[in-house]
Enzyme design. Structure first.
Site, PDB file in Angstrom:
ATOM      1  N   ASN A  57       3.201   4.308   6.224  1.00 21.73           N
ATOM      2  CA  ASN A  57       2.936   3.349   7.287  1.00 21.73           C
ATOM      3  C   ASN A  57       3.603   3.782   8.590  1.00 21.73           C
ATOM      4  O   ASN A  57       4.754   4.220   8.584  1.00 21.73           O
ATOM      5  CB  ASN A  57       3.475   1.979   6.855  1.00 21.73           C
ATOM      6  CG  ASN A  57       2.914   0.838   7.648  1.00 21.73           C
ATOM      7  OD1 ASN A  57       2.617   0.968   8.824  1.00 21.73           O
ATOM      8  ND2 ASN A  57       2.782  -0.302   7.003  1.00 21.73           N
ATOM      9  N   GLN A 114      -4.799  -8.298   3.442  1.00 16.33           N
ATOM     10  CA  GLN A 114      -5.212  -9.273   4.446  1.00 16.33           C
ATOM     11  C   GLN A 114      -6.685  -8.995   4.729  1.00 16.33           C
ATOM     12  O   GLN A 114      -7.026  -7.931   5.237  1.00 16.33           O
ATOM     13  CB  GLN A 114      -4.361  -9.125   5.707  1.00 16.33           C
ATOM     14  CG  GLN A 114      -2.889  -9.426   5.438  1.00 16.33           C
ATOM     15  CD  GLN A 114      -1.998  -8.858   6.512  1.00 16.33           C
ATOM     16  OE1 GLN A 114      -1.952  -7.667   6.726  1.00 16.33           O
ATOM     17  NE2 GLN A 114      -1.275  -9.728   7.195  1.00 16.33           N
ATOM     18  N   HIS A 125     -10.455  -2.120   8.338  1.00 18.65           N
ATOM     19  CA  HIS A 125     -10.659  -1.230   7.204  1.00 18.65           C
ATOM     20  C   HIS A 125      -9.848  -1.836   6.065  1.00 18.65           C
ATOM     21  O   HIS A 125      -8.646  -2.078   6.223  1.00 18.65           O
ATOM     22  CB  HIS A 125     -10.141   0.173   7.546  1.00 18.65           C
ATOM     23  CG  HIS A 125     -10.384   1.207   6.492  1.00 18.65           C
ATOM     24  ND1 HIS A 125     -10.323   2.547   6.777  1.00 18.65           N
ATOM     25  CD2 HIS A 125     -10.677   1.134   5.175  1.00 18.65           C
ATOM     26  CE1 HIS A 125     -10.565   3.259   5.685  1.00 18.65           C
ATOM     27  NE2 HIS A 125     -10.780   2.404   4.700  1.00 18.65           N
ATOM     28  N   HIS A 127      -7.403  -2.475   3.355  1.00 19.03           N
ATOM     29  CA  HIS A 127      -6.193  -1.750   2.973  1.00 19.03           C
ATOM     30  C   HIS A 127      -5.221  -2.703   2.293  1.00 19.03           C
ATOM     31  O   HIS A 127      -5.182  -3.895   2.594  1.00 19.03           O
ATOM     32  CB  HIS A 127      -5.536  -1.047   4.161  1.00 19.03           C
ATOM     33  CG  HIS A 127      -5.153  -1.937   5.288  1.00 19.03           C
ATOM     34  ND1 HIS A 127      -6.069  -2.468   6.177  1.00 19.03           N
ATOM     35  CD2 HIS A 127      -3.948  -2.392   5.694  1.00 19.03           C
ATOM     36  CE1 HIS A 127      -5.436  -3.196   7.079  1.00 19.03           C
ATOM     37  NE2 HIS A 127      -4.141  -3.172   6.804  1.00 19.03           N
ATOM     38  N   HIS A 129      -1.242  -3.421   1.320  1.00 22.79           N
ATOM     39  CA  HIS A 129       0.159  -3.133   1.632  1.00 22.79           C
ATOM     40  C   HIS A 129       0.953  -3.132   0.328  1.00 22.79           C
ATOM     41  O   HIS A 129       0.815  -4.061  -0.474  1.00 22.79           O
ATOM     42  CB  HIS A 129       0.751  -4.217   2.540  1.00 22.79           C
ATOM     43  CG  HIS A 129       0.135  -4.285   3.886  1.00 22.79           C
ATOM     44  ND1 HIS A 129       0.747  -3.775   5.007  1.00 22.79           N
ATOM     45  CD2 HIS A 129      -1.040  -4.819   4.317  1.00 22.79           C
ATOM     46  CE1 HIS A 129      -0.018  -3.988   6.062  1.00 22.79           C
ATOM     47  NE2 HIS A 129      -1.121  -4.623   5.668  1.00 22.79           N
TER      48      HIS A 129
END
Length: 192
Positions: A57, A114, A125, A127, A129
């Protein structure tokens, strides 16, 4: 393709996904990894599967905060994924979660997706976490979700972390250099 390595000086060749090219050509070639419109350097990718990839990240909320995304950058929302992409994504999330939790000696993990701007998604896009967690790193515990949301908005907020130390999002969450991100990916890569 491995024959190209034997036939030429290995120091001048780079093989990516069974395609061999000169290092000079590789540096100018587009990355095979995209995060929406953003190109992700292969140096920042530490795990891959057939349809997904995991990368470090740019602005982690906690050390070891990584992302897992499908290779198909056009998949903006979770419902856009095919069944095969969904299975592949979550299988890689599971592999990454195990490795990250062990590597960072975490007590637990926060794994979150999210899905859409109203849910806090800032990059269109899909994704996931993955955040290594420790007892008391956020007080109250659900503040981690605020930190993830605020990370994208560069908001100020002090959060409690282990041993009563404060984590100031602006001071602690700085944009990392490509070299710092590549270094973390290199440390994680052997785990996968």
């Amino acid at each position: 393709m491995q024959s190209c390595i034997r036939a030429a000086a290995p120091s001048r060749l780079l093989c990516v996904r069974n395609r061999c090219m000169s290092k000079q050509a590789a540096q100018s070639a587009p990355s095979p990894f995209r995060f929406a419109k953003f190109e992700i350097s292969p140096d920042e990718v530490f795990a891959t599967s057939k349809l997904s990839f995991a990368f470090v990240n740019l602005k982690p909320v906690v050390p070891g905060h990584v992302l897992v995304a499908p290779r198909r950058a056009e998949a903006a929302r979770f419902a856009d994924l095919t069944s095969e992409e969904t299975q592949d994504l979550w299988a890689l999330v599971k592999r990454v979660s195990r490795g990250v939790e062990q590597h960072y000696a975490a007590d637990a993990l926060t794994v979150t997706l999210q899905d859409g701007p109203a849910a806090g998604q800032t990059v269109p896009h899909v994704h996931v976490h993955v955040l290594p967690r420790r007892w008391g790193d956020f007080d109250p515990n659900d503040k981690v979700y605020d930190a993830i949301d605020e990370a994208s908005k560069s908001a100020k907020e002090d959060l409690q972390i282990r041993d009563g130390e404060k984590l100031n999002l602006d001071a602690e969450r700085v944009v990392r250099t490509p070299q710092q991100m590549a270094q973390e990916a290199a440390q994680l890569r052997p785990l996968f």
